[in-house]
Write a protein that holds these residues in place. Structure first.
Motif, PDB file in Angstrom:
ATOM      1  N   ALA A   1      14.817 -25.824 -65.949  1.00  0.00           N
ATOM      2  CA  ALA A   1      14.799 -26.203 -64.548  1.00  0.00           C
ATOM      3  C   ALA A   1      16.069 -25.726 -63.868  1.00  0.00           C
ATOM      4  O   ALA A   1      17.136 -25.677 -64.484  1.00  0.00           O
ATOM      5  N   LEU A   2      15.923 -25.396 -62.609  1.00  0.00           N
ATOM      6  CA  LEU A   2      17.048 -24.883 -61.817  1.00  0.00           C
ATOM      7  C   LEU A   2      17.206 -25.733 -60.562  1.00  0.00           C
ATOM      8  O   LEU A   2      16.216 -26.040 -59.872  1.00  0.00           O
ATOM      9  N   ARG A   3      18.425 -26.082 -60.298  1.00  0.00           N
ATOM     10  CA  ARG A   3      18.720 -26.882 -59.114  1.00  0.00           C
ATOM     11  C   ARG A   3      19.196 -25.937 -58.028  1.00  0.00           C
ATOM     12  O   ARG A   3      20.273 -25.348 -58.143  1.00  0.00           O
ATOM     13  N   GLY A   4      18.402 -25.807 -56.996  1.00  0.00           N
ATOM     14  CA  GLY A   4      18.711 -24.839 -55.969  1.00  0.00           C
ATOM     15  C   GLY A   4      19.732 -25.308 -54.963  1.00  0.00           C
ATOM     16  O   GLY A   4      20.266 -24.504 -54.195  1.00  0.00           O
ATOM     17  N   ARG A   5      20.039 -26.601 -54.988  1.00  0.00           N
ATOM     18  CA  ARG A   5      20.978 -27.164 -54.021  1.00  0.00           C
ATOM     19  C   ARG A   5      22.349 -27.330 -54.656  1.00  0.00           C
ATOM     20  O   ARG A   5      22.456 -27.628 -55.844  1.00  0.00           O
ATOM     21  N   ILE A   6      23.381 -27.174 -53.851  1.00  0.00           N
ATOM     22  CA  ILE A   6      24.733 -27.420 -54.322  1.00  0.00           C
ATOM     23  C   ILE A   6      24.950 -28.936 -54.377  1.00  0.00           C
ATOM     24  O   ILE A   6      24.653 -29.656 -53.428  1.00  0.00           O
ATOM     25  N   ALA A   7      25.452 -29.415 -55.482  1.00  0.00           N
ATOM     26  CA  ALA A   7      25.675 -30.848 -55.660  1.00  0.00           C
ATOM     27  C   ALA A   7      27.024 -31.069 -56.323  1.00  0.00           C
ATOM     28  O   ALA A   7      27.550 -30.182 -56.994  1.00  0.00           O
ATOM     29  N   SER A   8      27.551 -32.266 -56.132  1.00  0.00           N
ATOM     30  CA  SER A   8      28.885 -32.562 -56.650  1.00  0.00           C
ATOM     31  C   SER A   8      28.876 -32.910 -58.125  1.00  0.00           C
ATOM     32  O   SER A   8      29.882 -32.788 -58.812  1.00  0.00           O
ATOM     33  N   THR A   9      27.729 -33.371 -58.616  1.00  0.00           N
ATOM     34  CA  THR A   9      27.650 -33.788 -60.027  1.00  0.00           C
ATOM     35  C   THR A   9      26.402 -33.230 -60.674  1.00  0.00           C
ATOM     36  O   THR A   9      25.406 -32.945 -60.017  1.00  0.00           O
ATOM     37  N   LEU A  10      26.461 -33.114 -61.983  1.00  0.00           N
ATOM     38  CA  LEU A  10      25.313 -32.675 -62.757  1.00  0.00           C
ATOM     39  C   LEU A  10      24.296 -33.808 -62.827  1.00  0.00           C
ATOM     40  O   LEU A  10      24.672 -34.979 -62.916  1.00  0.00           O
ATOM     41  N   SER A  11      23.028 -33.473 -62.789  1.00  0.00           N
ATOM     42  CA  SER A  11      22.001 -34.505 -62.755  1.00  0.00           C
ATOM     43  C   SER A  11      21.114 -34.468 -63.993  1.00  0.00           C
ATOM     44  O   SER A  11      20.828 -33.400 -64.533  1.00  0.00           O
ATOM     45  N   ARG A  12      20.676 -35.654 -64.400  1.00  0.00           N
ATOM     46  CA  ARG A  12      19.699 -35.800 -65.480  1.00  0.00           C
ATOM     47  C   ARG A  12      18.307 -36.111 -64.933  1.00  0.00           C
ATOM     48  O   ARG A  12      17.378 -36.331 -65.701  1.00  0.00           O
ATOM     49  N   VAL A  13      18.176 -36.123 -63.645  1.00  0.00           N
ATOM     50  CA  VAL A  13      16.933 -36.565 -63.002  1.00  0.00           C
ATOM     51  C   VAL A  13      16.071 -35.365 -62.648  1.00  0.00           C
ATOM     52  O   VAL A  13      16.524 -34.450 -61.952  1.00  0.00           O
ATOM     53  N   ASP A  14      14.816 -35.392 -63.072  1.00  0.00           N
ATOM     54  CA  ASP A  14      13.987 -34.205 -62.914  1.00  0.00           C
ATOM     55  C   ASP A  14      13.749 -33.826 -61.450  1.00  0.00           C
ATOM     56  O   ASP A  14      13.713 -32.636 -61.121  1.00  0.00           O
ATOM     57  N   TYR A  15      13.617 -34.814 -60.551  1.00  0.00           N
ATOM     58  CA  TYR A  15      13.311 -34.452 -59.170  1.00  0.00           C
ATOM     59  C   TYR A  15      14.508 -33.852 -58.445  1.00  0.00           C
ATOM     60  O   TYR A  15      14.382 -33.374 -57.319  1.00  0.00           O
ATOM     61  N   GLN A  16      15.658 -33.865 -59.086  1.00  0.00           N
ATOM     62  CA  GLN A  16      16.819 -33.201 -58.501  1.00  0.00           C
ATOM     63  C   GLN A  16      16.770 -31.684 -58.727  1.00  0.00           C
ATOM     64  O   GLN A  16      17.585 -30.959 -58.162  1.00  0.00           O
ATOM     65  N   TYR A  17      15.843 -31.247 -59.551  1.00  0.00           N
ATOM     66  CA  TYR A  17      15.723 -29.824 -59.846  1.00  0.00           C
ATOM     67  C   TYR A  17      14.536 -29.250 -59.076  1.00  0.00           C
ATOM     68  O   TYR A  17      13.464 -29.846 -59.037  1.00  0.00           O
ATOM     69  N   ASP A  18      14.756 -28.084 -58.486  1.00  0.00           N
ATOM     70  CA  ASP A  18      13.815 -27.548 -57.513  1.00  0.00           C
ATOM     71  C   ASP A  18      12.813 -26.554 -58.101  1.00  0.00           C
ATOM     72  O   ASP A  18      11.724 -26.385 -57.556  1.00  0.00           O
ATOM     73  N   TYR A  19      13.194 -25.912 -59.173  1.00  0.00           N
ATOM     74  CA  TYR A  19      12.334 -24.877 -59.740  1.00  0.00           C
ATOM     75  C   TYR A  19      12.179 -25.104 -61.242  1.00  0.00           C
ATOM     76  O   TYR A  19      13.138 -25.504 -61.918  1.00  0.00           O
ATOM     77  N   TRP A  20      10.981 -24.819 -61.728  1.00  0.00           N
ATOM     78  CA  TRP A  20      10.646 -25.101 -63.117  1.00  0.00           C
ATOM     79  C   TRP A  20       9.933 -23.915 -63.754  1.00  0.00           C
ATOM     80  O   TRP A  20       9.177 -23.192 -63.093  1.00  0.00           O
ATOM     81  N   GLY A  21      10.179 -23.748 -65.038  1.00  0.00           N
ATOM     82  CA  GLY A  21       9.432 -22.773 -65.798  1.00  0.00           C
ATOM     83  C   GLY A  21       8.088 -23.331 -66.239  1.00  0.00           C
ATOM     84  O   GLY A  21       7.771 -24.493 -65.975  1.00  0.00           O
ATOM     85  N   GLN A  22       7.338 -22.510 -66.932  1.00  0.00           N
ATOM     86  CA  GLN A  22       5.987 -22.897 -67.340  1.00  0.00           C
ATOM     87  C   GLN A  22       5.980 -23.733 -68.613  1.00  0.00           C
ATOM     88  O   GLN A  22       4.965 -24.345 -68.952  1.00  0.00           O
ATOM     89  N   GLY A  23       7.087 -23.748 -69.304  1.00  0.00           N
ATOM     90  CA  GLY A  23       7.195 -24.538 -70.525  1.00  0.00           C
ATOM     91  C   GLY A  23       6.927 -23.711 -71.770  1.00  0.00           C
ATOM     92  O   GLY A  23       6.157 -22.746 -71.740  1.00  0.00           O
ATOM     93  N   THR A  24       7.561 -24.095 -72.855  1.00  0.00           N
ATOM     94  CA  THR A  24       7.333 -23.465 -74.147  1.00  0.00           C
ATOM     95  C   THR A  24       7.213 -24.555 -75.210  1.00  0.00           C
ATOM     96  O   THR A  24       8.005 -25.503 -75.226  1.00  0.00           O
ATOM     97  N   GLN A  25       6.228 -24.426 -76.070  1.00  0.00           N
ATOM     98  CA  GLN A  25       5.946 -25.456 -77.061  1.00  0.00           C
ATOM     99  C   GLN A  25       6.880 -25.340 -78.249  1.00  0.00           C
ATOM    100  O   GLN A  25       7.049 -24.252 -78.824  1.00  0.00           O
ATOM    101  N   VAL A  26       7.470 -26.452 -78.628  1.00  0.00           N
ATOM    102  CA  VAL A  26       8.260 -26.552 -79.854  1.00  0.00           C
ATOM    103  C   VAL A  26       7.598 -27.598 -80.742  1.00  0.00           C
ATOM    104  O   VAL A  26       7.403 -28.739 -80.314  1.00  0.00           O
ATOM    105  N   THR A  27       7.245 -27.190 -81.945  1.00  0.00           N
ATOM    106  CA  THR A  27       6.605 -28.097 -82.890  1.00  0.00           C
ATOM    107  C   THR A  27       7.423 -28.121 -84.168  1.00  0.00           C
ATOM    108  O   THR A  27       7.670 -27.069 -84.758  1.00  0.00           O
ATOM    109  N   VAL A  28       7.838 -29.303 -84.571  1.00  0.00           N
ATOM    110  CA  VAL A  28       8.634 -29.470 -85.780  1.00  0.00           C
ATOM    111  C   VAL A  28       7.813 -30.251 -86.796  1.00  0.00           C
ATOM    112  O   VAL A  28       7.442 -31.401 -86.548  1.00  0.00           O
ATOM    113  N   SER A  29       7.533 -29.623 -87.922  1.00  0.00           N
ATOM    114  CA  SER A  29       6.728 -30.274 -88.952  1.00  0.00           C
ATOM    115  C   SER A  29       7.634 -30.990 -89.949  1.00  0.00           C
ATOM    116  O   SER A  29       8.757 -30.559 -90.215  1.00  0.00           O
ATOM    117  N   SER A  30       7.109 -32.062 -90.499  1.00  0.00           N
ATOM    118  CA  SER A  30       7.905 -32.851 -91.450  1.00  0.00           C
ATOM    119  C   SER A  30       7.711 -32.366 -92.874  1.00  0.00           C
ATOM    120  O   SER A  30       6.856 -31.550 -93.171  1.00  0.00           O
TER     121      SER A  30
END
Length: 125
Positions: free
Chosen positions: A96-125
């Protein structure tokens, strides 16, 4: 138009490693905060890691010491090196990319403006 394209996901055994990449285009990457989120089946999307252009970094506690986020501004790319993977790391990982300039780093998803399509990670036991 902004595009984020993730790559590097796959299937790995517990204890293994993967490196995710996210290439950005259409925006001034160097000024943008970048983050990785993940979403496991039937769970809400959760913050994993984020990095500022200054290099300041934040991680969720569950991945500290195992995952490393980094960025190459010359390549407009952010990476997530994942070591000592556990089955509970299984999820679709999104950058995710935050297109706005902000004073602090965010952990909140809606603070990020652009998103990739996602990539699957599967870890087997």
């Amino acid at each position: 138009q902004v595009h984020l394209v993730e790559s590097g996901g796959g299937l790995v055994q517990a204890g293994g490693s993967l490196r995710l990449s996210c290439a950005a285009s259409g925006i001034t990457f160097i000024s943008s905060d970048m983050a990785w989120f993940r979403q496991a089946p039937e769970k809400e999307r959760e913050f994993v890691a984020a990095i500022r252009r200054s290099g300041f970094i934040d991680y969720v506690d569950s991945v500290k010491g195992r995952f490393t986020i980094s960025r190459d501004n010359a390549k407009n790319t952010v990476y997530l090196q994942m070591n000592s993977l556990k089955p509970e790391d299984t999820a679709v990982y999104y950058c995710a990319l935050r297109g706005r300039i902000a004073s602090t780093l965010s952990r909140v998803d809606y603070q990020y403006d652009y998103w990739g399509q996602g990539t699957q990670v599967t870890v087997s036991s």
